[in-house]
Design an enzyme around this catalytic site. Structure first.
Site, PDB file in Angstrom:
ATOM      1  N   VAL A  71       0.846  -1.191   0.000  1.00 22.99           N
ATOM      2  CA  VAL A  71       0.000   0.000   0.000  1.00 22.99           C
ATOM      3  C   VAL A  71       0.882   1.243   0.000  1.00 22.99           C
ATOM      4  CG1 VAL A  71      -1.776   1.261   1.302  1.00 22.99           C
ATOM      5  CG2 VAL A  71      -1.723  -1.244   1.378  1.00 22.99           C
ATOM      6  N   CYS A  72       0.483   2.241  -0.764  1.00 21.94           N
ATOM      7  CA  CYS A  72       1.098   3.569  -0.690  1.00 21.94           C
ATOM      8  C   CYS A  72      -0.011   4.582  -0.938  1.00 21.94           C
ATOM      9  CB  CYS A  72       2.255   3.722  -1.671  1.00 21.94           C
ATOM     10  SG  CYS A  72       1.781   3.691  -3.402  1.00 21.94           S
ATOM     11  N   ARG A  73       0.326   5.783  -1.323  1.00 18.10           N
ATOM     12  CA  ARG A  73      -0.706   6.796  -1.532  1.00 18.10           C
ATOM     13  C   ARG A  73      -1.573   6.476  -2.744  1.00 18.10           C
ATOM     14  NH1 ARG A  73      -2.152  11.107  -4.286  1.00 18.10           N
ATOM     15  NH2 ARG A  73      -3.266  12.756  -3.204  1.00 18.10           N
ATOM     16  N   GLY A  75      -0.316   4.018  -5.447  1.00 27.91           N
ATOM     17  CA  GLY A  75       0.054   2.754  -6.076  1.00 27.91           C
ATOM     18  C   GLY A  75       1.443   2.749  -6.686  1.00 27.91           C
ATOM     19  N   ILE A 100      -4.018   4.172  -0.767  1.00 27.98           N
ATOM     20  CA  ILE A 100      -4.850   4.611   0.363  1.00 27.98           C
ATOM     21  C   ILE A 100      -5.916   5.595  -0.099  1.00 27.98           C
ATOM     22  CG2 ILE A 100      -3.345   6.493   1.131  1.00 27.98           C
ATOM     23  CD1 ILE A 100      -5.001   4.073   3.548  1.00 27.98           C
TER      24      ILE A 100
END
Length: 194
Positions: A71-73, A75, A100
């Protein structure tokens, strides 16, 4: 700062939320900076910033034997983490589609901390401020506008290459760093939930 397109190794927010509701939550590794993670993260996720993950991927492999969702902001960083872990030999990796941002848009649960400006907003502020200032100074100082032109060229390159040098520089600021997760603590947490 674009989203990663859906691929065979991606998982939609709806599919992940369904797994969570069914009690089949995969390991969730959030590869954002600690400040971003503290502001909002998926419950049960582990914060392993991308640089830390790359540096300690061999140590992490022993504790990531089941399905892992990165997971990141949006992708992009999660896709980089997927590549690093795949190269190290971890097979069961997926990236949360849209990161996210998409998770929150789907009204899925989020643990919230102190409100912070995300990296994209910080980049827009700094880049816009430099362009504005050099444009105004350029009225009095010939050639000052070229600094703004260079910033524009950098932003264009950032969009085309899906990387952002300014974002990397801003991530080094104390505001964005916060306490770096200790890899031994992360591994102990991963071990205790095996």
């Amino acid at each position: 700062m674009s989203t990663t397109p859906a691929s065979a190794s991606s998982l939609s927010p709806a599919a992940l939320h369904r797994l969570v509701l069914e009690g089949r939550t995969p390991r969730l590794l959030d590869v954002r900076m600690p400040g971003e993670f503290r502001a909002a993260h998926i419950p049960g996720s582990y914060n392993v910033p991308l640089d830390t993950l790359r540096e300690h991927r061999a140590e992490l492999l022993a504790h990531l034997d089941e399905d892992v969702v990165l997971v990141c902001r949006s992708g992009a960083r999660a896709a980089q983490a997927e590549k690093a872990l795949s190269e190290a030999g971890l097979p069961n990796l997926r990236v949360l589609e849209g990161g996210i941002v998409a998770w929150e848009t789907a009204d899925a649960p989020v643990n919230r901390g102190p409100e912070r400006w995300d990296m994209e907003r910080q980049v827009r502020l700094v880049a816009g401020s430099i362009v504005l200032a050099t444009g105004l100074v350029g009225v009095f100082v010939p050639g000052a506008h070229l600094v703004g032109t260079a910033i524009g060229a950098g932003l264009t390159y950032a969009a085309v290459s899906n990387s952002c040098a300014m974002g990397v520089l801003l991530s080094k600021l104390p505001y964005n760093r916060g306490p770096r997760p200790d890899i031994n603590t992360v591994i102990a947490e991963l071990r205790s939930t095996s």
